[in-house]
Design an enzyme around this catalytic site. Structure first.
Site, PDB file in Angstrom:
ATOM      1  N   GLU A   1     -12.377   6.486   0.687  1.00 41.81           N
ATOM      2  CA  GLU A   1     -11.148   5.768   1.103  1.00 41.81           C
ATOM      3  C   GLU A   1     -10.382   6.369   2.333  1.00 41.81           C
ATOM      4  OE1 GLU A   1     -10.281   3.115  -0.210  1.00 41.81           O
ATOM      5  OE2 GLU A   1     -10.594   3.107  -2.215  1.00 41.81           O
TER       6      GLU A   1
ATOM      7  N   ASN B   1     -10.591   4.583   6.221  1.00 47.28           N
ATOM      8  CA  ASN B   1      -9.426   4.332   6.883  1.00 47.28           C
ATOM      9  C   ASN B   1      -9.426   4.852   8.418  1.00 47.28           C
ATOM     10  OD1 ASN B   1      -7.983   3.137   4.996  1.00 47.28           O
ATOM     11  ND2 ASN B   1      -6.992   4.824   4.224  1.00 47.28           N
TER      12      ASN B   1
ATOM     13  N   ARG C   1      -8.947  -6.594   2.860  1.00 48.68           N
ATOM     14  CA  ARG C   1      -8.533  -5.235   2.499  1.00 48.68           C
ATOM     15  C   ARG C   1      -7.312  -5.547   1.542  1.00 48.68           C
ATOM     16  NH1 ARG C   1     -12.051  -3.123   4.777  1.00 48.68           N
ATOM     17  NH2 ARG C   1     -12.024  -1.955   3.180  1.00 48.68           N
TER      18      ARG C   1
HETATM   19  N1  LIG Z   1      -6.449   7.051   9.388  1.00 47.71           N
HETATM   20  C1  LIG Z   1      -5.631   6.062   9.858  1.00 47.71           C
HETATM   21  N2  LIG Z   1      -5.113   5.828  10.800  1.00 47.71           N
HETATM   22  C2  LIG Z   1      -4.201   4.765  11.346  1.00 47.71           C
HETATM   23  N3  LIG Z   1      -3.577   4.099  10.218  1.00 47.71           N
HETATM   24  C3  LIG Z   1      -4.114   4.342   9.020  1.00 47.71           C
HETATM   25  C4  LIG Z   1      -5.006   5.283   8.687  1.00 47.71           C
HETATM   26  N4  LIG Z   1      -5.191   5.317   7.239  1.00 47.71           N
HETATM   27  C5  LIG Z   1      -4.407   4.366   7.024  1.00 47.71           C
HETATM   28  N5  LIG Z   1      -3.672   3.619   7.773  1.00 47.71           N
HETATM   29  C6  LIG Z   1      -2.702   2.646   7.711  1.00 47.71           C
HETATM   30  O1  LIG Z   1      -2.296   2.613   6.399  1.00 47.71           O
HETATM   31  C7  LIG Z   1      -2.248   1.375   5.707  1.00 47.71           C
HETATM   32  C8  LIG Z   1      -2.726   1.412   4.259  1.00 47.71           C
HETATM   33  O2  LIG Z   1      -3.931   2.160   4.063  1.00 47.71           O
HETATM   34  P1  LIG Z   1      -4.767   1.744   2.699  1.00 47.71           P
HETATM   35  O3  LIG Z   1      -5.869   2.615   2.745  1.00 47.71           O
HETATM   36  O4  LIG Z   1      -3.707   2.122   1.490  1.00 47.71           O
HETATM   37  O5  LIG Z   1      -4.870   0.449   2.533  1.00 47.71           O
HETATM   38  P2  LIG Z   1      -6.111  -0.568   3.517  1.00 47.71           P
HETATM   39  O6  LIG Z   1      -6.926   0.431   4.121  1.00 47.71           O
HETATM   40  O7  LIG Z   1      -5.161  -1.530   4.496  1.00 47.71           O
HETATM   41  O8  LIG Z   1      -6.963  -1.285   2.293  1.00 47.71           O
HETATM   42  P3  LIG Z   1      -7.849  -0.833   1.481  1.00 47.71           P
HETATM   43  O9  LIG Z   1      -7.788   0.635   1.742  1.00 47.71           O
HETATM   44  O10 LIG Z   1      -7.545  -1.207   0.235  1.00 47.71           O
HETATM   45  O11 LIG Z   1      -9.246  -1.473   1.885  1.00 47.71           O
HETATM   46  C9  LIG Z   1      -3.415   0.774   6.563  1.00 47.71           C
HETATM   47  O12 LIG Z   1      -3.530  -0.692   6.312  1.00 47.71           O
HETATM   48  C10 LIG Z   1      -3.338   1.143   7.906  1.00 47.71           C
HETATM   49  O13 LIG Z   1      -2.163   0.565   8.612  1.00 47.71           O
HETATM   50 MG   LIG Z   2      -8.124   1.832   3.107  1.00 47.77          MG
END
Ligand SMILES: Nc1ncnc2c1ncn2[C@@H]1O[C@H](COP(=O)(O)OP(=O)(O)OP(=O)(O)O)[C@@H](O)[C@H]1O
Ligand SMILES: [Mg+2]
Lengths: 107, 148
Positions: free
Chosen positions: B49, B53, B107
């Site tokens: 995860e 990200n 996502r």
């Molecule tokens: N390393 C990062 N850099 C910039 N923004 C991030 C980062 N990690 C998370 N985010 C932000 O936080 C939000 C939530 O992250 P999360 O992993 O919970 O969901 P997602 O990545 O959108 O979906 P999924 O992980 O279910 O595929 C993301 O949509 C993004 O906007």
């Molecule tokens: Mg994610």
């Protein structure tokens, strides 16, 4: 990672295998979606028996297919989930969108 | 003060093919704590995860570097740090809410929910335009073997 498609009557079954993550999800999604478009099933079964790993990218895949099926009113079944995959599915509340079945651990 | 018993660190390019490499590497490092299959799977999923990200959000599918390190602490705990120098998170609290995503489509917005549920602690530090670091810990259950 691959998706093998089987069509029986109005049921399309996709046998997924390998590791399901962001890297592999796209190709699997395309295979499933083209089979659904072509066959217009009343039921789509996603079989996870041969999936060894899944993260939230797999949840995105299931939710996306659910949304697509809503357009035609078709149902979605998830089968063959290992304990680890079942845990991720439950965390996402997938059982509210699809019938969710555990796999046989000795498979 | 917790003692560090072992550690490793590495950096890798933000290519999606590295997602499986990253989680397998951290999982291999964690095996020295004799985790159960479930504990190893939890660690793999949480790492996947965080790394995904970095690739999808931090660097918006352009190439940057992802820094991964892990420590074995003396209380049978693994501490994992995953850091990027990408775009940063505007509102960390909001980003960590289940189902929150800035991407939508394919996502689910469950990455942070998975990390928090599968690990004992998840700390996020982020600065806009500078990057994000995730620090996660998990205590591995002590199982008793015939050798004690
Ligand atoms: N390393 C990062 N850099 C910039 N923004 C991030 C980062 N990690 C998370 N985010 C932000 O936080 C939000 C939530 O992250 P999360 O992993 O919970 O969901 P997602 O990545 O959108 O979906 P999924 O992980 O279910 O595929 C993301 O949509 C993004 O906007
Ligand atoms: Mg994610």
């Amino acid at each position: 990672m691959s998706a093998e498609i089987n069509v029986t009557g109005e049921v399309v079954t996709a046998y997924l295998s390998g590791e399901l993550d962001h890297h592999t999800a796209k190709q699997m999604r395309e295979t499933i979606d083209s089979a659904v478009e072509l066959n217009m099933p009343s039921l789509l079964v996603l079989d996870f028996s041969r999936v060894s790993f899944m993260d939230s990218s797999g949840i995105g895949l299931v939710m996306g297919r659910y949304r697509n099926l809503q357009k035609t009113g078709a149902a979605l079944h998830i089968s063959g989930t290992s304990p680890n995959i079942y845990k991720v599915m439950k965390l996402a509340g997938i059982e509210r969108l699809a019938k969710l079945e555990r796999g046989n651990e000795n498979d | 003060m917790k003692m560090i018993k072992n550690s490793f660190n590495m950096s890798l390019m933000s290519r999606s093919s590295n997602e499986s490499f990253a989680r397998a590497t951290v999982a291999a490092f964690a095996t020295q704590l004799d985790p159960t299959i479930e504990e190893i799977s939890d660690i793999k999923t949480a790492v996947s995860e965080a790394v995904t990200n970095c690739i999808v959000h931090a660097y918006d599918n352009t190439l940057g570097k992802i820094y991964i390190s892990a420590e074995i602490l003396d209380n049978n705990t693994i501490k994992i740090k995953i850091r990027d120098k990408g775009k940063g998170i505007e509102n960390v609290e909001k980003a960590m809410e289940p189902l929150f995503t800035t991407v939508g489509g394919e996502r689910a917005g469950l990455g942070f929910a998975v990390m928090m549920s599968f690990m004992d602690s998840v700390k996020v530090r982020s600065a806009l335009g500078k990057g994000t670091s995730i620090i996660m810990t998990k205590k591995i259950s002590r199982r008793y073997s015939v050798n004690g």
